[in-house]
Design an enzyme around this catalytic site. Structure first.
Site, PDB file in Angstrom:
ATOM      1  CE1 TYR A 149      -3.497  -2.663   0.679  1.00 17.67           C
ATOM      2  CE2 TYR A 149      -4.635  -0.596   1.103  1.00 17.67           C
ATOM      3  CZ  TYR A 149      -4.670  -1.939   0.829  1.00 17.67           C
ATOM      4  OH  TYR A 149      -5.878  -2.566   0.702  1.00 17.67           O
ATOM      5  CE  LYS A 196       1.794 -18.083  -2.625  1.00 19.15           C
ATOM      6  NZ  LYS A 196       0.890 -19.262  -2.643  1.00 19.15           N
ATOM      7  CG  ASP A 228      -2.057 -20.542  -1.190  1.00 22.84           C
ATOM      8  OD1 ASP A 228      -1.497 -20.498  -0.070  1.00 22.84           O
ATOM      9  OD2 ASP A 228      -1.594 -21.197  -2.150  1.00 22.84           O
ATOM     10  CG  ASP A 252      -7.967  -4.795   1.664  1.00 24.52           C
ATOM     11  OD1 ASP A 252      -8.897  -4.280   2.323  1.00 24.52           O
ATOM     12  OD2 ASP A 252      -7.925  -4.796   0.419  1.00 24.52           O
ATOM     13  CG  ASP A 256     -13.587  -7.049   2.241  1.00 29.26           C
ATOM     14  OD1 ASP A 256     -13.381  -6.306   3.222  1.00 29.26           O
ATOM     15  OD2 ASP A 256     -14.039  -6.639   1.153  1.00 29.26           O
TER      16      ASP A 256
HETATM   17  C1  IPM Z   1     -10.304  -1.251   4.075  1.00 34.17           C
HETATM   18  C2  IPM Z   1     -10.601  -0.656   2.740  1.00 34.17           C
HETATM   19  C3  IPM Z   1      -9.464   0.296   2.359  1.00 34.17           C
HETATM   20  C4  IPM Z   1      -8.194  -0.535   2.283  1.00 34.17           C
HETATM   21  C5  IPM Z   1      -9.652   1.089   1.076  1.00 34.17           C
HETATM   22  C6  IPM Z   1     -10.969   1.854   1.072  1.00 34.17           C
HETATM   23  C7  IPM Z   1      -8.498   2.001   0.811  1.00 34.17           C
HETATM   24  O1  IPM Z   1     -10.771  -1.656   1.796  1.00 34.17           O
HETATM   25  O2  IPM Z   1     -10.182  -0.481   5.052  1.00 34.17           O
HETATM   26  O3  IPM Z   1     -10.199  -2.469   4.174  1.00 34.17           O
HETATM   27  O4  IPM Z   1      -7.915  -1.169   1.261  1.00 34.17           O
HETATM   28  O5  IPM Z   1      -7.457  -0.557   3.266  1.00 34.17           O
HETATM   29 MG    MG Z   2     -10.784  -3.621   2.582  1.00 34.27          MG
END
Ligand code: IPM
Ligand code: MG
Length: 389
Positions: A149, A196, A228, A252, A256
């Protein structure tokens, strides 16, 4: 005690969910004798419109003077066509880097009241679960201010290729691992490092660093998974995990995935923690991370992970519980107010037990009587639950 909180309501449903969160904090203040002072700041799309940039200098500088920061959400379709460095999301990256909040805690647990919202079968939810009953309770600790990032990126002169780079120093890896170990110490004492290392050199440094550090934490069981495999294990047997520590990008993605397992992104809170608070605040300067439930004196940024949801903004239907639970994490991690944090969590549990549901979590309990409520009513119900505790 007095606490100053930088408040960034942001865009979309952001202001609608931070309003009940600060109302809940004020109710806690009344009940336990604290005063929370809010300093409202602009960031994200709102700041682009008013100041021409997603993260005005003043926002960051003022936030640094506060004891902690509570953020709603940033982003929306009207800003999506702007160039990368002017998009609302840059505000998040700038706040993370500027406040030095390198460890992002994303808890994901299955609430019994929302069992039917989880897409996994009972036998999957029972597999590798020490308690032998369907469920999971895990915490992803994501490195937040390094890696790909923030690495060097660019395009070749003719624009036909592009690159991003993943760089980690031992020191960056070690400090986020220490936060993970501190959290694991107050939980089920298991920590899984996800990398990884079979392919990436930076991951090999992660693994080496973790192997060396694990000797200091002999009471915690350290394990290692390639990312993975970890992605697979999360949907094969999530009950096996306690704390997962991983890089910015892997965290990240995995967070999710984990959020889907809880069935309700509208419920998920997060804390981003840095080093000791910098200036004159009320947090105890220089205190060390002793255990995950009382990380005193740590600069923290707290936000629901659901995003700005522009499609439902302004309709009073968003779920404020993730923002309210983020406020609870603030009390716990930045202010060391464990009793007060637990009171909010108990209050949230009570309103769910009573059958109150915002739309996103309605019809997910697999029976029982539910009452659909709006954002405001949900916030008020949590306050009522606090008062009757
Ligand atoms: C998160 C989001 C952010 C990230 C984006 C919006 C920049 O997906 O906080 O997980 O990738 O960190
Ligand atoms: Mg995210």
């Amino acid at each position: 005690m007095n606490y100053s909180i930088a408040l960034v309501p942001g865009d979309g449903i952001g202001p609608e969910v931070t309003a009940p969160a600060t109302a809940v904090l004020d109710a806690i203040g009344d009940k336990y004798g604290h005063i929370f002072n809010y300093v409202e700041l602009e960031a994200g799309g709102r700041a682009i419109d008013s100041a021409g940039e997603p993260l005005p200098k003043e926002t960051l500088e003022t936030a640094k003077q506060c004891d902690a920061l509570l953020l709603g959400a940033v982003g929306g379709p009207q800003w999506e066509t702007l160039p990368g460095h002017l998009r609302p999301e840059r505000a998040l990256l700038g706040l993370r880097a500027g406040l030095g909040v390198f460890a992002n805690l994303r808890p994901a647990a299955l609430l019994p009241q929302l069992r039917a919202a989880c897409p996994l079968k009972d036998e999957v939810l029972t597999a590798s679960n020490a308690e032998g009953k369907p469920g999971f309770d895990l915490l992803i600790v994501r490195e937040l201010t390094g890696g790909i990032y923030f690495g060097e990126q660019g395009r070749s002169a003719d624009g036909s290729s592009a690159y991003d780079t993943e760089t980690y120093s031992r020191a960056e890896i070690e400090r986020v691992l220490r936060t993970g170990y501190a959290a694991a110490g107050s939980r089920r004492k298991k920590l899984c490092v996800v990398d990884k290392a079979n392919v990436l050199e930076s991951s090999r440094l992660w693994r080496e660093t973790a192997q060396a550090l694990s000797r200091e934490y002999a009471d915690i069981e350290t394990s290692y998974l390639y990312v993975d495999n970890a992605a697979m294990q999360l949907i094969r047997a999530p009950g096996q995990f306690d704390v997962i520590v991983t890089s910015n990008l892997f965290g990240d993605i995995l967070s999710d995935e984990a959020s889907v397992l809880t069935g309700s992104i509208g419920m998920l809170a997060s804390a981003s923690l840095g080093g000791p608070a910098k200036s004159g605040g009320s947090a105890k300067d220089g205190a060390t991370v002793k255990d995950g439930s009382a990380v005193l004196g740590v600069m923290g940024m707290y936000e629901p992970i659901h995003g700005s949801a522009p499609d439902i903004a302004g309709k009073d239907i968003a779920n404020p519980l993730a923002a309210i639970l983020s406020a609870a994490m603030m009390l716990r991690y930045s202010f060391g107010l464990e009793r007060e944090a637990a009171a909010i969590e108990t209050g949230v549990n009570a309103v769910l037990d009573a059958g109150l549901r915002t739309r996103d979590i309605a019809g997910r309990s697999g029976g029982g009587t539910e009452k659909i409520v709006g954002t405001r009513e949900m916030g008020e119900a949590v306050i009522n639950a606090l008062e009757s505790q």
